[in-house]
Design an enzyme around this catalytic site. Structure first.
Site, PDB file in Angstrom:
ATOM      1  CB  ALA A 260      49.329  35.215  42.317  1.00 14.06           C
TER       2      ALA A 260
ATOM      3  CD  GLN B 241      41.924  25.678  47.091  1.00 11.53           C
ATOM      4  OE1 GLN B 241      42.403  24.553  47.116  1.00 11.53           O
ATOM      5  NE2 GLN B 241      40.619  25.893  47.074  1.00 11.53           N
TER       6      GLN B 241
ATOM      7  NE  ARG C 126      27.499  32.460  49.932  1.00 10.77           N
ATOM      8  CZ  ARG C 126      26.356  32.982  49.500  1.00 10.77           C
ATOM      9  NH1 ARG C 126      25.550  33.607  50.334  1.00 10.77           N
ATOM     10  NH2 ARG C 126      26.005  32.871  48.239  1.00 10.77           N
TER      11      ARG C 126
ATOM     12  CG  ASN D 184      32.526  31.498  42.067  1.00  9.64           C
ATOM     13  OD1 ASN D 184      32.202  31.604  40.889  1.00  9.64           O
ATOM     14  ND2 ASN D 184      32.939  30.360  42.608  1.00  9.64           N
TER      15      ASN D 184
ATOM     16  CG  ASP E 124      30.250  25.195  35.386  1.00 11.41           C
ATOM     17  OD1 ASP E 124      30.076  24.807  36.548  1.00 11.41           O
ATOM     18  OD2 ASP E 124      30.607  26.360  35.109  1.00 11.41           O
TER      19      ASP E 124
ATOM     20  NE  ARG F 211      33.211  20.962  38.441  1.00 12.60           N
ATOM     21  CZ  ARG F 211      33.083  22.007  39.243  1.00 12.60           C
ATOM     22  NH1 ARG F 211      32.073  22.865  39.070  1.00 12.60           N
ATOM     23  NH2 ARG F 211      33.945  22.210  40.214  1.00 12.60           N
TER      24      ARG F 211
ATOM     25  CG  HIS G  91      30.527  29.067  37.843  1.00 11.72           C
ATOM     26  ND1 HIS G  91      30.781  27.761  37.520  1.00 11.72           N
ATOM     27  CD2 HIS G  91      31.143  29.279  39.036  1.00 11.72           C
ATOM     28  CE1 HIS G  91      31.524  27.208  38.456  1.00 11.72           C
ATOM     29  NE2 HIS G  91      31.757  28.112  39.399  1.00 11.72           N
TER      30      HIS G  91
HETATM   31  P1  NAD Z   1      41.818  31.094  47.835  1.00  8.03           P
HETATM   32  O1  NAD Z   1      41.105  31.674  49.004  1.00  8.03           O
HETATM   33  O2  NAD Z   1      42.724  29.921  48.021  1.00  8.03           O
HETATM   34  O3  NAD Z   1      42.676  32.227  47.130  1.00  8.03           O
HETATM   35  C1  NAD Z   1      42.174  33.489  46.854  1.00  8.03           C
HETATM   36  C2  NAD Z   1      43.341  34.436  46.857  1.00  8.03           C
HETATM   37  O4  NAD Z   1      42.851  35.707  46.412  1.00  8.03           O
HETATM   38  C3  NAD Z   1      43.962  34.640  48.234  1.00  8.03           C
HETATM   39  O5  NAD Z   1      45.358  34.409  48.172  1.00  8.03           O
HETATM   40  C4  NAD Z   1      43.652  36.105  48.558  1.00  8.03           C
HETATM   41  O6  NAD Z   1      44.698  36.723  49.295  1.00  8.03           O
HETATM   42  C5  NAD Z   1      43.546  36.684  47.154  1.00  8.03           C
HETATM   43  N1  NAD Z   1      42.808  37.953  47.062  1.00  8.03           N
HETATM   44  C6  NAD Z   1      41.728  38.351  47.774  1.00  8.03           C
HETATM   45  N2  NAD Z   1      41.385  39.604  47.425  1.00  8.03           N
HETATM   46  C7  NAD Z   1      42.256  39.994  46.472  1.00  8.03           C
HETATM   47  C8  NAD Z   1      42.432  41.189  45.736  1.00  8.03           C
HETATM   48  N3  NAD Z   1      41.632  42.244  45.925  1.00  8.03           N
HETATM   49  N4  NAD Z   1      43.435  41.254  44.833  1.00  8.03           N
HETATM   50  C9  NAD Z   1      44.264  40.215  44.653  1.00  8.03           C
HETATM   51  N5  NAD Z   1      44.157  39.054  45.347  1.00  8.03           N
HETATM   52  C10 NAD Z   1      43.160  38.952  46.231  1.00  8.03           C
HETATM   53  O7  NAD Z   1      40.675  30.778  46.751  1.00  8.03           O
HETATM   54  P2  NAD Z   1      40.770  29.840  45.475  1.00  8.03           P
HETATM   55  O8  NAD Z   1      40.413  28.455  45.860  1.00  8.03           O
HETATM   56  O9  NAD Z   1      42.041  30.103  44.762  1.00  8.03           O
HETATM   57  O10 NAD Z   1      39.505  30.395  44.652  1.00  8.03           O
HETATM   58  C11 NAD Z   1      39.496  31.700  44.132  1.00  8.03           C
HETATM   59  C12 NAD Z   1      38.119  32.056  43.607  1.00  8.03           C
HETATM   60  O11 NAD Z   1      37.776  31.212  42.506  1.00  8.03           O
HETATM   61  C13 NAD Z   1      36.980  31.892  44.609  1.00  8.03           C
HETATM   62  O12 NAD Z   1      36.099  32.987  44.449  1.00  8.03           O
HETATM   63  C14 NAD Z   1      36.296  30.607  44.169  1.00  8.03           C
HETATM   64  O13 NAD Z   1      34.946  30.571  44.555  1.00  8.03           O
HETATM   65  C15 NAD Z   1      36.431  30.763  42.673  1.00  8.03           C
HETATM   66  N6  NAD Z   1      36.238  29.547  41.863  1.00  8.03           N
HETATM   67  C16 NAD Z   1      35.614  29.702  40.667  1.00  8.03           C
HETATM   68  C17 NAD Z   1      35.427  28.611  39.847  1.00  8.03           C
HETATM   69  C18 NAD Z   1      34.748  28.762  38.506  1.00  8.03           C
HETATM   70  O14 NAD Z   1      34.520  27.730  37.848  1.00  8.03           O
HETATM   71  N7  NAD Z   1      34.397  29.945  38.027  1.00  8.03           N
HETATM   72  C19 NAD Z   1      35.866  27.356  40.261  1.00  8.03           C
HETATM   73  C20 NAD Z   1      36.526  27.238  41.480  1.00  8.03           C
HETATM   74  C21 NAD Z   1      36.702  28.354  42.291  1.00  8.03           C
HETATM   75  C1  LMR Z   2      33.259  25.335  41.629  1.00  9.78           C
HETATM   76  O1  LMR Z   2      32.433  25.297  40.703  1.00  9.78           O
HETATM   77  O2  LMR Z   2      34.001  24.373  41.925  1.00  9.78           O
HETATM   78  C2  LMR Z   2      33.341  26.568  42.478  1.00  9.78           C
HETATM   79  O3  LMR Z   2      32.816  27.660  41.798  1.00  9.78           O
HETATM   80  C3  LMR Z   2      32.648  26.336  43.783  1.00  9.78           C
HETATM   81  C4  LMR Z   2      32.814  27.477  44.743  1.00  9.78           C
HETATM   82  O4  LMR Z   2      31.778  27.914  45.300  1.00  9.78           O
HETATM   83  O5  LMR Z   2      33.949  27.933  44.965  1.00  9.78           O
END
Ligand code: NAD
Ligand code: LMR
Length: 329
Positions: free
Chosen positions: A13, A16, A93, A132, A160, A163, A188
């Site tokens: 939460a 970002q 990663r 992810n 996706d 997009r 994804h």
């Molecule tokens: P971020 O690093 O800004 O935030 C992740 C948050 O998760 C952090 O605040 C961290 O403290 C918290 N966290 C880590 N482990 C945790 C746990 N065990 N329990 C609770 N919280 C935990 O990342 P973000 O930009 O918010 O992205 C989050 C995820 O979403 C990433 O894995 C990113 O790759 C993925 N993502 C997926 C898609 C999609 O289309 N499926 C798109 C964009 C990003």
């Molecule tokens: C996205 O599709 O924007 C993300 O899943 C990319 C990423 O690796 O966080």
């Protein structure tokens, strides 16, 4: 207005996506203008203070639909009574990290979270995995929740999908609302298969309106599939507001239903349709009626499209085999 608030748990939460997501949920964008929500934020202990700051801002918005905000660093407590679970927090990663390391690290997150959902979620729980690798993380969580129907665990393909709508609208000089029935098949990841074969633009077949098969193959498909990397390259951080928006779209359509005659793309458990091995969580064309996703059946799939789907599904199979090897499912 219904009076019982819906419990929405958001993991990660303070990240970002969380920051772009929580305010929209609290405003009613996800569950509609008549449904109060109670937000339950899960973070790791080091990020609880930041989550508290976000909760203060949520208070300061004075959202009429927001019943309250609770913050947890314990999954069992965070998922107690949850109706909608958005699993966003994941291990990114790091330098030198292999795919197997990432899968193992995330197994350590999504296994226990699945078990906590199994232990305490409400009977109608719906889960969307955003973190992810989303499809395989959803598989891990579902495997740790044997008492929850697997259909309740989904992975996000909606970003996706959105997009793809935007690229098609821009190419054809139409509005995104004119574009329907695109499908994002598979994983994804950059190996996903964005498919316009059954899409329509302004009510006409998309391939006819586009009139340029080479553009579909050489520009559209790679642009959509690699958009996540392009955003990271440009922003220096992965997509956040668009990911949050897609999560809102996914849950809203799941709970309130997809528009008549239109499907969207959902990462959901395969029943063996379209040659996707049963049990994998793969992108499919899906409609929601009565609060449940259903795969759209009977679409013709060309040899080229099937080859694209098979490549993506091959990657999902490899990820599943890797987490099985690690004892995570
Ligand atoms: P971020 O690093 O800004 O935030 C992740 C948050 O998760 C952090 O605040 C961290 O403290 C918290 N966290 C880590 N482990 C945790 C746990 N065990 N329990 C609770 N919280 C935990 O990342 P973000 O930009 O918010 O992205 C989050 C995820 O979403 C990433 O894995 C990113 O790759 C993925 N993502 C997926 C898609 C999609 O289309 N499926 C798109 C964009 C990003
Ligand atoms: C996205 O599709 O924007 C993300 O899943 C990319 C990423 O690796 O966080």
């Amino acid at each position: 207005m219904s009076t019982t608030p819906v419990n929405v748990t958001v993991t990660g939460a303070a990240g970002q996506i969380g920051y772009a997501l929580l305010f929209r949920i609290a405003s009613g964008a996800m569950l509609g203008p008549d449904t109060p929500v109670r937000l339950r934020l899960l973070e790791i202990p080091q990020a609880v203070k930041a989550a508290e700051g976000t909760a203060m801002e949520l208070d300061d918005c004075a959202f009429p639909l927001l019943d309250g905000v609770d913050i947890f660093d314990d999954a069992t407590a965070a998922f107690d009574g949850v109706n909608v679970a958005l699993l966003v927090g994941a291990r990114p990663r790091g330098p030198g990290m292999e795919r197997g390391d990432l899968l193992a690290a995330n197994g350590g997150i999504f296994g226990p979270q699945g078990a906590a959902i199994n232990a305490g979620a409400a009977d109608d729980v719906r889960v969307l995995v955003v973190g992810n690798p989303a499809n395989t993380n959803a598989l891990i969580a579902a495997s740790s929740a044997p008492d929850v129907p697997t259909e309740r665990f989904t992975a996000m393909m909606r970003l996706d999908h959105n997009r793809a709508l935007a690229q098609l609208a821009q190419k054809t000089g139409t509005g995104v609302a004119d574009v329907t029935n695109v499908t994002i098949w598979g994983n994804h990841s950059a190996k996903q298969y964005p498919d316009v074969a059954h899409a329509t633009i302004g009510g006409r077949p998309a391939p006819e309106v586009i009139g340029d098969d080479a553009w579909v193959t050489d520009t559209f498909i790679p642009t959509v599939a690699k958009r996540g990397a392009a955003i990271i390259d440009a922003r220096g951080a992965s997509s956040a507001a668009s990911a949050a928006n897609a999560a809102i779209d996914h849950v809203r359509d799941w709970v309130l239903g997809t528009p008549a005659g239109e499907w969207t793309s959902v990462g959901m458990v395969s029943d063996g349709s379209y040659g996707v091995p049963e049990g994998l969580i793969s992108g499919f064309p899906a409609v929601s009626t009565g609060g449940a996703w259903e795969i759209v059946q009977g679409l013709s799939v060309s040899e080229t499209a099937q080859a694209g789907i098979d490549v993506s599904v091959g990657e999902l199979t490899e990820e599943r085999d890797a987490v099985k090897e690690l004892g995570l499912i």
